[in-house]
Structure formats: C-alpha cells, structure tokens
Write an enzyme that holds these catalytic residues in place. Structure first.
Site, PDB file in Angstrom:
ATOM      1  N   ASP A  72      54.578  38.550  28.255  1.00  0.00           N
ATOM      2  CA  ASP A  72      54.043  38.154  26.952  1.00  0.00           C
ATOM      3  C   ASP A  72      52.788  38.930  26.562  1.00  0.00           C
ATOM      4  O   ASP A  72      52.186  39.623  27.387  1.00  0.00           O
ATOM      5  CB  ASP A  72      53.753  36.646  26.930  1.00  0.00           C
ATOM      6  CG  ASP A  72      53.048  36.164  28.206  1.00  0.00           C
ATOM      7  OD1 ASP A  72      52.414  36.985  28.895  1.00  0.00           O
ATOM      8  OD2 ASP A  72      53.138  34.971  28.511  1.00  0.00           O
ATOM      9  N   ASN A 101      50.832  22.791  30.710  1.00  0.00           N
ATOM     10  CA  ASN A 101      51.810  21.980  29.969  1.00  0.00           C
ATOM     11  C   ASN A 101      53.250  22.340  30.356  1.00  0.00           C
ATOM     12  O   ASN A 101      54.189  21.952  29.674  1.00  0.00           O
ATOM     13  CB  ASN A 101      51.609  22.150  28.458  1.00  0.00           C
ATOM     14  CG  ASN A 101      51.849  23.576  27.992  1.00  0.00           C
ATOM     15  OD1 ASN A 101      52.137  24.463  28.804  1.00  0.00           O
ATOM     16  ND2 ASN A 101      51.742  23.816  26.698  1.00  0.00           N
ATOM     17  N   HIS A 133      54.537  25.439  30.551  1.00  0.00           N
ATOM     18  CA  HIS A 133      55.101  26.665  29.988  1.00  0.00           C
ATOM     19  C   HIS A 133      55.254  27.751  31.053  1.00  0.00           C
ATOM     20  O   HIS A 133      54.537  27.780  32.055  1.00  0.00           O
ATOM     21  CB  HIS A 133      54.309  27.178  28.770  1.00  0.00           C
ATOM     22  CG  HIS A 133      52.992  27.808  29.050  1.00  0.00           C
ATOM     23  ND1 HIS A 133      51.885  27.598  28.259  1.00  0.00           N
ATOM     24  CD2 HIS A 133      52.575  28.672  30.015  1.00  0.00           C
ATOM     25  CE1 HIS A 133      50.871  28.295  28.728  1.00  0.00           C
ATOM     26  NE2 HIS A 133      51.260  28.963  29.794  1.00  0.00           N
ATOM     27  N   GLU A 171      56.397  27.511  25.105  1.00  0.00           N
ATOM     28  CA  GLU A 171      55.718  26.224  24.987  1.00  0.00           C
ATOM     29  C   GLU A 171      56.720  25.086  24.820  1.00  0.00           C
ATOM     30  O   GLU A 171      57.784  25.282  24.212  1.00  0.00           O
ATOM     31  CB  GLU A 171      54.822  26.254  23.735  1.00  0.00           C
ATOM     32  CG  GLU A 171      53.761  27.338  23.754  1.00  0.00           C
ATOM     33  CD  GLU A 171      52.518  26.924  24.514  1.00  0.00           C
ATOM     34  OE1 GLU A 171      52.639  26.349  25.610  1.00  0.00           O
ATOM     35  OE2 GLU A 171      51.424  27.196  24.013  1.00  0.00           O
TER      36      GLU A 171
HETATM   37  C1  GLP Z   1      49.337  31.863  30.541  1.00  0.00           C
HETATM   38  C2  GLP Z   1      50.395  32.985  30.519  1.00  0.00           C
HETATM   39  C3  GLP Z   1      51.416  32.741  31.560  1.00  0.00           C
HETATM   40  C4  GLP Z   1      50.645  32.362  32.806  1.00  0.00           C
HETATM   41  C5  GLP Z   1      50.190  30.949  32.679  1.00  0.00           C
HETATM   42  C6  GLP Z   1      49.308  30.444  33.825  1.00  0.00           C
HETATM   43  O1  GLP Z   1      49.111  31.298  29.314  1.00  0.00           O
HETATM   44  N1  GLP Z   1      51.055  33.215  29.276  1.00  0.00           N
HETATM   45  O2  GLP Z   1      52.228  33.879  31.742  1.00  0.00           O
HETATM   46  O3  GLP Z   1      51.466  32.488  33.930  1.00  0.00           O
HETATM   47  O4  GLP Z   1      49.589  30.764  31.417  1.00  0.00           O
HETATM   48  O5  GLP Z   1      48.021  30.958  33.752  1.00  0.00           O
HETATM   49  P1  GLP Z   1      46.995  30.872  34.941  1.00  0.00           P
HETATM   50  O6  GLP Z   1      47.585  31.626  36.060  1.00  0.00           O
HETATM   51  O7  GLP Z   1      45.726  31.475  34.435  1.00  0.00           O
HETATM   52  O8  GLP Z   1      46.847  29.421  35.283  1.00  0.00           O
END
Ligand code: GLP
Length: 263
Positions: A89, A158, A160, A165
């Site tokens: 993304d 959440n 995702h 989402e």
């Molecule tokens: C983000 C990204 C995801 C990521 C997730 C967890 O928003 N879009 O690809 O894996 O949330 O993030 P983190 O590893 O900082 O907890």
C-alpha cells in the site's frame, strides 16, 4: 507446526502458529524465511515478494540486512539481481520523496541497507492524478509479474491487513479507499503525532490479491496487538475483521511474540 483457530470446518484451513519469545526472535525467524525463499529457487519459485510497512516490519528489514551481509558476495549479488517486490500500500497524496511516504520508508529500511535498485521495490504511486486508475495499473503490474510469492503482512489494531479496512470482503481487489479514524490514529506517530495530518486515502492491494499469494506470513508483535490477536484467534472469518479471511489461505503462518499472545 500447530494449527490454530476456531472449529475448522470442511474445506477451511487454519493458521499455522509460530510463537516466539520476543520481537527480536520474530524478526530473526521472518528474515530467515524471506532469505531462504529468495536464495533457494525451489522454495521461492519465480514470483516476486510481497512486502509491508509499519513498525512491525522495521526490525525484520534490519535483521534481513544483517543476514544478507553475512552471506558470501556471490549470494548477495544474486539476491540483488533477482530482487522484485511489491508493497501492499501507499498513502494518496504523498510523493515518493516525502519521508512519510511508504516509498521513502522502504528506501530507508530496505533499498539502502540491501543495496537494491529502487525500481525493484515497487509501490503504488501516491501522487498519480487518478488514484483509481493507479490502483488498476498496480494490480495489473502484480499480475504481469505472476502474482505474489511470499507475502509479509502486519496487522492493524482494527484487524486491517494492507489498508483493507473493516468491513472488507475476501474478494476485494486493489483499490483506492478512505482510511478509518482508527488507522489514522494508529499511524499518527509518523506525522508528528497528529492523526489529522495522516492522509485520508490510500491505495492498497485487496484481500483478493493477498489471498492469491503462494504463502502468507502474518506478523504480530507487542502487547498493543494482544486484543486484536485474541479476536483473530477466537472469531470466525468475517468482514468486520479483514485479517480473519487469511485463515482460508492454504499456507498462512501467524508469527507472534509472547507479548502479543499474552498481552
Ligand atoms: C499499517 C499498514 C499495514 C501495517 C499495519 C500495522 O497501517 N498499512 O500494512 O502492516 O498498519 O502497522 P504496525 O506494524 O506499525 O503496527
């Protein structure tokens, strides 16, 4: 490896669970899995890697760089020459040069330390004038490369994956979507702690493309993820918890540390 999840029904596979001591052990395990896949053509095949951003991934990329440095130069060269990866993304509206863009994050944590060609580490273009068309172009590029081989995934608070989402169906495709307030809050640290400074939209691969990958590694570390991990292990697959669809994948390993598992 143990299988984990609620009441498997016929035709439904479950997560394989790898529970490790701490984040460092997780980074070590995952980086080894990535490197084994890349350096062993039998294990990896020819499909590109699927990569993620986020705090969970940063120690993994650091560990990967350390591992690569310990390999003989001939292996390092082979790895660099054969590298092709697609990230999940990117924020809409952030240029690649913006240090907060996922493109810049990957340049700092992967392209530089591994000495890769920037063009071999692909992400959606967050500044494309038509984000919908850019999502379609990106999906077509993934398909033209044969789809994803090994896909790394983090987990949003959440539920995702990528930026899929809730609510989100397993057939969802690469698209441009609006980020939830919860996600903008979760990612605020990179924007001076201001959730309102986090872009409102992103381009993400859909669950459709993610579920088509050959192998999935869903990585969950830290006590802050304990509640969502518990949901993932206890709830049936549903649109309300996008990551829950991953249990339908025939080869999905959930790699967790003790803090995430025990809270
Ligand atoms: C983000 C990204 C995801 C990521 C997730 C967890 O928003 N879009 O690809 O894996 O949330 O993030 P983190 O590893 O900082 O907890």
């Amino acid at each position: 490896m143990p299988s984990f999840g609620p009441c498997p029904s016929e035709g439904v596979t479950e997560f394989q669970l790898v529970a490790l001591r701490d984040g460092a052990a997780v980074a070590d395990w995952v980086s080894k899995a990535v490197l084994d896949e890349r350096l062993d053509p039998q294990a990896g095949g020819t499909r590109p890697l699927g990569l993620a951003t986020g705090r969970t991934m940063e120690p993994i990329y650091a560990c990967l760089a350390d591992r690569v440095a310990r390999h003989p130069p001939v292996d390092q060269e082979r790895l660099r020459r054969g590298w092709l990866s697609f990230n999940l993304d990117e924020y809409v509206g952030l240029a690649a040069a913006d240090p907060r863009s996922f493109t810049a994050v990957m340049a700092r944590h992967l392209v530089g330390p591994l000495g890769l060609e920037a063009a071999a580490v692909r992400l959606p273009d967050g500044t494309a004038p038509d984000p919908l068309a850019e999502a379609q172009r990106y999906a077509a590029a993934v398909a033209a490369a044969g789809g994803i081989g090994l896909q790394l995934l983090g987990l949003g608070l959440n539920g995702h994956v990528g930026f899929n989402e809730p609510p989100c169906r397993p057939e969802s495709r690469c698209r441009c979507l609006r980020l939830s307030e919860a996600t903008r809050l979760q990612n605020a640290a990179a924007f001076g702690g201001e959730a309102t400074a986090v872009p409102t939209q992103a381009i993400t691969l859909g669950l459709g493309e993610i579920l088509a990958a050959r192998r999935l590694l869903l990585v969950v570390t830290g006590a802050a993820k304990a509640a969502v991990l518990r949901r993932l292990l206890q709830e049936f697959a549903s649109a309300q918890l996008p990551a829950s669809w991953l249990r339908h994948h025939p080869d999905c390993t959930l790699v967790v540390d003790r803090a995430a598992l025990e809270g």
